[in-house]
Design an enzyme around this catalytic site. Structure first.
Site, PDB file in Angstrom:
ATOM      1  N   LYS A  82      43.095  41.535  25.090  1.00 13.54           N
ATOM      2  CA  LYS A  82      42.258  40.512  25.720  1.00 13.54           C
ATOM      3  C   LYS A  82      41.022  40.262  24.856  1.00 13.54           C
ATOM      4  O   LYS A  82      40.438  41.202  24.306  1.00 13.54           O
ATOM      5  CB  LYS A  82      41.856  40.968  27.127  1.00 13.54           C
ATOM      6  CG  LYS A  82      41.154  39.890  27.961  1.00 13.54           C
ATOM      7  CD  LYS A  82      40.937  40.352  29.404  1.00 13.54           C
ATOM      8  CE  LYS A  82      40.245  39.290  30.233  1.00 13.54           C
ATOM      9  NZ  LYS A  82      40.041  39.697  31.636  1.00 13.54           N
ATOM     10  N   SER A 157      41.627  36.661  35.369  1.00  9.56           N
ATOM     11  CA  SER A 157      41.181  36.094  34.121  1.00  9.56           C
ATOM     12  C   SER A 157      41.982  36.534  32.902  1.00  9.56           C
ATOM     13  O   SER A 157      41.862  35.921  31.838  1.00  9.56           O
ATOM     14  CB  SER A 157      39.709  36.463  33.908  1.00  9.56           C
ATOM     15  OG  SER A 157      39.579  37.864  33.723  1.00  9.56           O
ATOM     16  N   SER A 181      41.650  40.692  37.933  1.00  7.53           N
ATOM     17  CA  SER A 181      42.049  39.963  36.725  1.00  7.53           C
ATOM     18  C   SER A 181      43.196  40.542  35.929  1.00  7.53           C
ATOM     19  O   SER A 181      43.703  39.898  35.014  1.00  7.53           O
ATOM     20  CB  SER A 181      40.854  39.812  35.793  1.00  7.53           C
ATOM     21  OG  SER A 181      40.095  38.724  36.226  1.00  7.53           O
TER      22      SER A 181
HETATM   23  N1  GLN Z   1      38.720  36.178  39.964  1.00  8.98           N
HETATM   24  C1  GLN Z   1      37.603  37.081  40.054  1.00  8.98           C
HETATM   25  C2  GLN Z   1      36.369  36.429  39.519  1.00  8.98           C
HETATM   26  O1  GLN Z   1      36.439  35.298  39.108  1.00  8.98           O
HETATM   27  C3  GLN Z   1      37.911  38.347  39.323  1.00  8.98           C
HETATM   28  C4  GLN Z   1      37.753  38.241  37.880  1.00  8.98           C
HETATM   29  C5  GLN Z   1      38.046  39.515  37.153  1.00  8.98           C
HETATM   30  O2  GLN Z   1      38.664  40.435  37.693  1.00  8.98           O
HETATM   31  N2  GLN Z   1      37.536  39.600  35.926  1.00  8.98           N
HETATM   32  O3  GLN Z   1      35.319  37.021  39.514  1.00  8.98           O
END
Ligand code: GLN
Length: 492
Positions: A82, A157, A181
């Site tokens: 990532k 994400s 994410s």
């Molecule tokens: N969807 C969640 C957010 O936008 C979690 C994101 C994540 O786990 N990095 O904060």
């Protein structure tokens, strides 16, 4: 075996082919790059490729095999990293304009571990900007398309990490999970995704979003691959003060244990309302399967789940507003031009460098932390967070593992939620409590819905109990026999 078929298999099958000298690690990496060339224009999984590094690593693996030396279990297995995890001398952008030209001056601890295990890193995977999002549509680089259906989001994400594995552009991947994410993209892309216990894996070298919630973890095609990759990345690290001083067990050792007498709790609040009928019946089928295996099923109530999104969006945005203060045009990355004063430079750099969602979070977080509102929002959120953890402690005094959907529905159409941040935030209803409580949680693919999109199921366990979590996941995987091959894998 045909090498183009081999790139779509699990690490176990690839390792066998390497050890039997049916294929070399360099050939395997090259085949993955051919796949990237063939499909990534349509998928968008990678922000950048790290081919020199991958081939150099693969060569080292081949030399060892030639000499008859032992190689680590994942040596030579192509990995997507990532793009918020540092790999020295290569770009790390967090899919943000503000870091578009940033080159990592050092390796993250997990990257060092990948290096010492001779795992070739294929490239830096696309993501929502600074890991803020659930669909990957917040990337400043490009949209990621779901390899099962290019009109659907891959989840976020870590959408690039998941799409890469689902499209045959890597065998395994690392993502980060602050509120879901790793698990959400794994669910939308038909993969296994594991968020370890907070502190199990070092966050040194991960670009921080919300430090008390962030964890790095594997996205893979099989449960065993997730266990193998967790073996590589976990362990104490003195460079991360939140890293647990614990020796990690071998996470593969109890995978095959039988489930007689294991207590599985299904979460009442997540298994009843708001699910699509197909997700609901997938849960029912999984529960029946576990029952047949001799597990005991118990209904568990986690009443505070209804507050968890509100708590998360106060805590996460507060921490993000503080963590992202460092991107000011002085120390890293982008700096606005045509500025008159220092203040002007800060303001223009941040206004031009950050995307809309990141700005929204910084404003929300700054507001929640400001002196007049701190007690009403931040302090209250932290108090509720403690109560959420108490609910889990109570649940785990009764059961070994908790079961729920990972998301109430399957992957949605690209563009369908971008105008409505609240409905986007609601996709995380089942995942964020694990981050608030610091417990390990994972996604297991269990089938496809009538539109051909994967359905994912979430399992959660008490802190440091990944071994049981993986065991319960493995047994379900064995029973379900989910076929993770996507239409995009066969585009070549
Ligand atoms: N969807 C969640 C957010 O936008 C979690 C994101 C994540 O786990 N990095 O904060």
């Amino acid at each position: 075996m045909d090498i183009r078929e081999l790139i779509t298999k699990s690490s176990k099958e690839q390792r066998e082919a390497l050890l039997n000298k049916e294929v070399s690690a360099v050939e395997l990496a090259e085949a993955v790059y051919s796949q990237v060339e063939a499909v990534d224009e349509k998928i968008g999984a990678y922000n950048s490729l790290t081919k020199d590094y991958a081939i150099e690593t693969a060569k080292k693996v081949d030399e060892k095999i030639q000499k008859g030396e032992e190689i680590a279990p994942l040596a030579g297995i192509p990995l997507a990293l990532k793009d918020n995890i540092n790999l020295k001398s290569y770009p790390t952008t967090a899919s943000s304009k503000i870091l578009a030209n940033f080159v990592s001056p050092y390796d993250a601890t997990v990257t060092q571990k990948l290096k010492s295990n001779l795992i070739p890193i294929i490239g830096k995977a696309n993501m929502d900007e600074f890991a803020m999002g659930s669909s990957n549509e917040n990337s400043a680089t490009k949209i990621v398309h779901n390899p099962w259906n290019l009109n659907k989001v891959p989840g976020g994400s870590s959408g690039g990490s998941a799409a890469a594995v689902a499209a045959g552009e890597a065998t395994v991947a690392l993502g980060s999970d602050t509120g879901g994410s790793i698990r959400l993209p794994a669910s939308y892309c038909g993969l296994v995704g594991l968020k370890p216990t907070y502190g199990r894996v070092s966050r040194y070298g991960l670009i921080a979003f919300a430090s008390s919630l962030d964890q790095i973890g594997p996205i893979t095609r099989t449960v065993e691959d997730a266990a193998l990759l967790l073996n590589v990345i976990s362990g104490h690290d003195e460079k991360d003060s939140t890293s647990l001083n614990q020796v990690a067990p071998d996470f593969t050792k109890d995978l095959r244990n039988d489930l007689k007498g294991v207590k599985i709790g299904y979460v009442k609040e997540l298994c009843s309302e708001g699910l699509t009928p197909e997700v609901s019946s997938a849960i029912q089928n999984a529960l029946n399967t576990y029952k047949e295996m001799g597990a005991e099923l118990v209904e568990i109530s986690l009443p505070l789940i209804k507050y968890s999104i509100a708590v998360y969006y106060v805590v996460a945005t507060a921490e993000a507003s503080s963590n992202l203060a460092r991107f000011d045009g002085v120390k890293y990355g982008y700096r606005a031009k045509d500025v008159d004063t220092l203040y002007d430079m800060y303001v223009k750099t941040r206004a031009q460098g950050f995307g809309d969602e990141v700005k929204r979070r910084i404003m929300l977080g700054t507001y929640a932390l400001s002196s007049g509102y701190y007690d009403a929002y931040y302090k209250k959120a932290q108090q509720l967070r403690r109560l959420v953890k108490n609910d889990f402690d109570n649940a785990f005094s009764k059961v070994d593992v908790l079961l729920s959907p990972t998301c109430p529905h399957t992957a949605f159409d690209i563009g369908s939620k971008v105008e409505d941040p609240l409905s986007m935030y609601l996709t995380d209803i089942a995942t964020i409590t694990a981050n608030l409580a610091g417990i390990p949680a994972m996604n297991i693919p269990v089938g496809l819905d009538s539109t051909g999109m994967p359905i994912g199921l979430q399992l959660q366990a008490n802190c440091l109990n990944e071994t049981k979590l993986l065991n319960v996941a493995f047994k379900l995987e064995e029973a379900v026999q989910f076929n993770y091959s996507t239409p995009s894998m066969t585009l070549v």
